[in-house]
Design a protein around this motif. Structure first.
Motif, short mmCIF file in Angstrom:
data_model
loop_
_atom_site.label_atom_id
_atom_site.label_comp_id
_atom_site.label_asym_id
_atom_site.label_seq_id
_atom_site.Cartn_x
_atom_site.Cartn_y
_atom_site.Cartn_z
N ASP A 65 11.30 2.27 -3.93
CA ASP A 65 11.17 0.54 -4.04
C ASP A 65 9.81 0.15 -3.73
OD1 ASP A 65 11.60 -1.91 -3.36
OD2 ASP A 65 13.32 -1.55 -2.15
N ALA A 66 8.96 0.26 -4.89
CA ALA A 66 7.52 -0.45 -4.76
C ALA A 66 7.64 -1.76 -4.43
CB ALA A 66 7.30 -0.33 -6.20
N THR A 67 8.60 -2.72 -4.71
CA THR A 67 8.27 -3.91 -4.22
C THR A 67 8.66 -4.22 -2.33
OG1 THR A 67 9.33 -4.79 -5.88
CG2 THR A 67 9.68 -6.40 -4.03
N ALA A 68 9.57 -3.11 -1.90
CA ALA A 68 9.40 -3.04 -0.43
C ALA A 68 8.27 -2.67 0.27
CB ALA A 68 10.79 -2.17 0.11
N LEU A 69 7.53 -1.59 -0.77
CA LEU A 69 6.62 -1.11 0.01
C LEU A 69 5.31 -2.10 0.06
CD1 LEU A 69 4.52 1.36 0.55
CD2 LEU A 69 4.28 1.80 -1.80
N LEU A 70 5.28 -2.94 -0.84
CA LEU A 70 4.05 -4.02 -0.88
C LEU A 70 4.43 -5.10 0.12
CD1 LEU A 70 3.78 -4.48 -4.93
CD2 LEU A 70 2.29 -3.37 -3.11
N LYS A 71 5.70 -5.24 0.41
CA LYS A 71 6.17 -6.36 1.18
C LYS A 71 6.27 -5.97 2.46
CE LYS A 71 8.83 -9.10 -1.96
NZ LYS A 71 10.29 -9.75 -2.30
N ARG A 72 6.09 -4.67 2.97
CA ARG A 72 6.18 -4.35 4.33
C ARG A 72 5.10 -4.72 5.25
NH1 ARG A 72 4.87 2.16 4.39
NH2 ARG A 72 2.85 2.00 5.49
N GLY A 73 4.08 -5.37 4.97
CA GLY A 73 3.20 -6.28 5.85
C GLY A 73 1.93 -5.58 6.35
N ASP A 74 1.70 -4.20 6.07
CA ASP A 74 0.34 -3.56 6.49
C ASP A 74 -0.54 -2.93 5.40
OD1 ASP A 74 2.21 -1.51 5.45
OD2 ASP A 74 1.60 -0.17 7.29
N ILE A 75 -0.19 -3.20 4.04
CA ILE A 75 -0.92 -2.47 3.13
C ILE A 75 -2.13 -3.54 2.64
CG2 ILE A 75 -0.76 -2.29 0.50
CD1 ILE A 75 0.75 -0.49 2.41
N ASP A 76 -3.49 -2.97 2.45
CA ASP A 76 -4.69 -3.64 2.20
C ASP A 76 -4.76 -3.71 0.84
OD1 ASP A 76 -5.70 -4.19 5.10
OD2 ASP A 76 -5.28 -2.30 5.05
N VAL A 77 -4.55 -2.52 -0.02
CA VAL A 77 -5.11 -2.31 -1.18
C VAL A 77 -3.47 -1.42 -2.13
CG1 VAL A 77 -6.70 -1.47 -2.93
CG2 VAL A 77 -7.22 -2.08 -0.66
#
Length: 434
Positions: A65-77
């Motif tokens: 689930d790439a979308t969930a990974l990006l939306k989890r709130g702590d990703i910088d890059v």
């Protein structure tokens, strides 16, 4: 001061390039920390096949689930190495919407939707870096975008696809036919099972669009790039090239018009003199020749594909983007202030090598010469010889022209095909680099 909280990275895609990115991030973690000024942590890896064993990557990081990974709130890059148009486009847009800068190697997407992606990044105040999208490990985009930002670039000509260069190099050095050289490239892993994107010039055209946009500070879409593949290049073409002191390369050629009011972008096979620096580029290597007003002529050379070389370019962008994050700044975005139109291929002026199968009888050469003259194409040299298969009623006529517009040459060829004495147009090859 060293920041202790790590910058968290989402890796989207874990194929040949993605797995190398993950490996380098792990093995060079201390060096990356020192260079950036903060630790960098691989926080998640989005893949399609989670059951596949990925050596050196913690299985707990794997997600579908790439979308969930990006939306989890702590990703910088986010590092996007999926390729293709979708879901890459949606995922990059999602990253920008959630405050995440992006490093991409996606030439097809950037050539098609680069303007929209740059706009989204700019609106969000984030970075979009893509050194790895063109020419693999070769530093090219950053020198064009930054080092030469104060100069005026007039021409970019290069070999930007390693597969096609390998095939053409083998045809040149061994006398092999196209299919034989392609089979060798496939066996060695240089060519995909379906090599269409490479041999028909689509891959090079996408890279040409990106380079033209950066070099000329204008928007160049993939559809603006004239494209010809190399599947019709023959051993006979190489024999003719050698007689002229040339070889054949699939080139991306980007030019600013002499009056500075337009640009052209094209990809096609061409003969180039053996004295030209690009003629000596062998095997699957890439090289790009840049002509700038103040800097003069520059050449960038190196491996243009492969997991580790491409990952090197990705990691270079990652370091730059992370440094920008720490400085609460962004790097250079799209520069399209010139808004120059892209002229059609018919406006391009160059030389041509035309091979004709003609009737072997008096008066043929005069008819052919008249046809060229009527269309305003001046002939430089003519060579006539009997057919190599011994056909007594036909001959091979090779014409090399002076510089002429492509539209004039096209009109000439159309007229030649209507002559009763011309049995066929065996080959048309542009001559560049002189």
């Amino acid at each position: 001061m060293m920041r202790t909280r790590p910058l968290k990275v989402a890796l989207l895609g874990c194929g040949v390039v993605g797995s190398e990115v993950a490996r380098i991030m792990t093995t060079h973690a201390d060096d990356l920390t020192a260079r950036i000024g903060a630790p960098v942590e691989l926080a998640g890896v989005a893949v399609r096949r989670p059951s596949k064993v990925r050596e050196g990557i913690d299985p707990a990081l794997i997600t579908t689930d790439a979308t969930a990974l990006l939306k989890r709130g702590d990703i910088d890059v986010a590092i996007e190495v999926i390729g293709g148009i979708e879901p890459a486009r949606t995922l990059i847009t999602t990253a920008f919407e959630h405050g995440i800068s992006v490093v991409s190697a996606n030439k097809a997407l950037l050539a098609q939707d680069g303007a929209a992606l740059h706009a989204a990044a700019g609106q969000a105040g984030l970075d979009l870096y893509y050194e790895a999208a063109v020419a693999g490990a070769i530093p090219l985009i950053r020198p064009l975008r930054e080092s030469l930002a104060g100069d005026k670039i007039n021409r970019v000509m290069g070999i930007v696809n390693g597969t096609t260069n390998f095939i053409l190099d083998k045809m040149d050095s061994t006398g092999a036919g196209y299919q034989e050289a392609l089979d060798e490239a496939t066996a060695l892993g240089y060519a995909e099972a379906d090599p269409t994107a490479d041999v028909e010039g689509y891959d090079a055209a996408a890279k040409a669009a990106i380079l033209a946009g950066i070099a000329f500070h204008t928007r160049v879409h993939l559809d603006d790039v004239y494209r010809e593949g190399m599947t019709e290049v023959s051993a006979a073409d190489f024999a003719s090239a050698k007689r002229m002191g040339c070889t054949i390369k699939l080139l991306a050629i980007l030019e600013r018009a002499a009056d500075g009011e337009s640009v052209t972008a094209r990809v096609h096979p061409a003969m180039i003199p053996l004295s030209h620096p690009l003629a000596s580029v062998r095997e699957a290597y890439n090289a790009v020749f840049v002509e700038a007003e103040a800097a003069g002529r520059l050449m960038f050379y190196g491996p243009g594909a492969g997991g580790a070389p491409t990952a090197s370019a990705v990691l270079g962008d990652l370091v730059a983007v992370c440094r920008n994050k720490l400085a609460e700044a962004t790097g250079p975005g799209e520069s399209a202030y010139t808004q120059l139109p892209v002229s059609p291929m018919g406006d391009v002026v160059t030389r041509y090598h035309i091979s004709l199968d003609v009737a072997d009888k008096p008066g043929v050469l005069a008819q052919v010469a008249t046809c060229f003259a009527e269309h305003g194409v001046s002939i430089d040299t003519v060579r006539q010889q009997g057919r190599p298969d011994g056909g007594g009623s036909e001959a091979s006529l090779v014409v090399v022209t002076h510089r002429a517009p492509d539209a004039s040459l096209s009109g000439t060829v159309e007229a030649l095909r209507k002559l009763d004495t011309v049995r066929g147009v065996a080959s048309i090859m542009r001559v560049e680099g002189e």
